[in-house]
Design an enzyme around this catalytic site. Structure first.
Site, PDB file in Angstrom:
ATOM      1  CD  GLU A 111       0.729  -2.430  -2.086  1.00  0.00           C
ATOM      2  OE1 GLU A 111       1.311  -1.839  -1.156  1.00  0.00           O
ATOM      3  OE2 GLU A 111       1.216  -2.539  -3.232  1.00  0.00           O
ATOM      4  CD  GLU A 131       4.028  -7.512  -3.085  1.00  0.00           C
ATOM      5  OE1 GLU A 131       3.192  -6.755  -3.610  1.00  0.00           O
ATOM      6  OE2 GLU A 131       3.705  -8.577  -2.494  1.00  0.00           O
TER       7      GLU A 131
END
Length: 265
Positions: A111, A131
Site C-alpha cells: 500500500e 489480509e
C-alpha cells in the site's frame, strides 16, 4: 529518540527516506507513520525528488499486527484514515517519489509503495496481500491505489488466495515499472529520481497532481482540464526558458534507447 525508525538525508536535492526496523522486516507501526509523516514534510521543503527504501533484507512486511490486534472499531477507522492522510501526501505532494523495492513488499508495504510515483523492483522482491488470511482488510489505501494499478480481479486473487508474486509478475501487472538485478534497486531509484529532479518543478507538480485526477474524470472533462494545465505550465518563465534552449539547440534531444545502448552511454 534513541531509535531512528525512518532515516532521512538529502544529497544533491534528492531526499532519501529509509524504513528502519530491519529486525521487524520494517513493519509499519504508529510511530513509523509519525516519523514518515515528518520526513515527507521535510522532503517537500528541502528536495526536488525523493527515494523511499527499506533498510535490511526487506522493503516492508506490512502492518505491525501487534498494535492492530488491540484496537477498537473506531480506533481502527482513525488509524486507517491516518495512513490515508500520510500516504496521500506522497501521492499528491509537491515532488516525485521513487520507491526501491526488495525482499518482502507485503500488505501495508505494498500500500505504501503504491502511493509512490515510480516503483523499482529488485529481482529478489516478492509481493503479497495476506489480509484475508489474517482476518482483516486493506486499510492504507490499497483498495483504491493497488486496485487501480493492477485491476480489481488480480487484487481479489491475491487477497483471497494469499499467494505471492515475484518481481517479473509485479512488472507485468503494473505494480512495478522496472525490474533490476538483485541489490541494485536503490541505485536505479536514485538514477530515476535524479532525472525527475531535473524537470521543471511546475511540470512535476502538474504531472503528480493532474494525471490521477484526470484518470478519474469523464473523457471530455479530462480533456478540458488537460488544456488548462498544459496552458498554465507552458506559460511559466521556466518553461519559456527551457523551450527556447531547445530551439537554440542548447538542450538535448530525445534519443532512441537502442542508439544509447550501442554507444555505451
Amino acid at each position: 529518540m534513541t531509535e531512528e525508525l525512518v532515516t532521512y538525508e538529502v544529497v544533491d536535492e534528492i531526499a532519501y527516506v529509509g524504513l528502519n526496523r530491519p529486525e521487524k522486516r520494517n513493519a509499519v507501526s504508529d510511530r513509523v507513520i509519525d516519523a514518515l509523516s515528518l520526513c515527507i514534510s521535510r522532503a517537500d521543503r528541502e528536495a526536488k525528488a525523493a527515494v523511499l527504501f527499506g533498510e535490511g533484507k526487506h522493503f516492508c512486511a506490512g502492518l505491525d499486527l501487534a498494535e492492530h490486534a488491540e484496537r477498537t472499531a473506531i480506533e481502527g477507522v482513525r488509524h486507517s484514515r491516518g495512513w490515508h492522510d500520510v500516504f496521500s501526501r506522497i501521492e499528491f505532494g509537491t515532488i516525485p517519489w521513487v520507491c526501491a523495492l526488495h525482499g518482502a513488499v507485503v500488505g501495508g508495504g505494498l500500500e505504501l509503495a503504491a502511493a509512490t510515483h515510480i516503483r523499482v523492483a529488485d529481482a529478489n522482491m516478492f509481493m503479497a496481500l495476506p489480509e484475508g488470511q489474517r482476518g482483516i482488510f486493506v486499510g492504507g489505501g490499497g483498495s483504491v491505489r493497488i486496485a487501480r494499478l493492477m485491476g480489481v480481479a488480480r487484487m481479489m486473487d491475491l487477497m483471497l488466495t494469499g499467494r505471492s508474486i515475484n518481481a517479473q509478475e509485479a512488472e507485468s501487472w503494473n505494480l512495478a515499472q522496472y525490474v533490476v538485478p538483485e541489490g541494485t534497486a536503490k541505485a536505479k531509484a536514485k538514477e530515476l529520481a535524479k532525472a525527475a529532479a531535473g524537470n521543471a518543478e511546475l511540470s512535476n507538480y502538474a504531472i503528480i497532481q493532474a494525471l490521477p485526477r484526470i484518470r478519474d474524470m469523464a473523457r471530455e472533462d479530462g480533456l478540458f482540464v488537460e488544456s488548462f494545465v498544459a496552458s498554465f505550465t507552458q506559460n511559466s518563465p521556466e518553461a519559456k526558458e527551457r523551450l527556447q534552449a531547445f530551439l537554440d539547440k542548447r538542450a538535448a534531444k530525445v534519443r532512441n534507447p537502442q542508439d544509447q545502448a550501442g554507444s555505451g552511454k
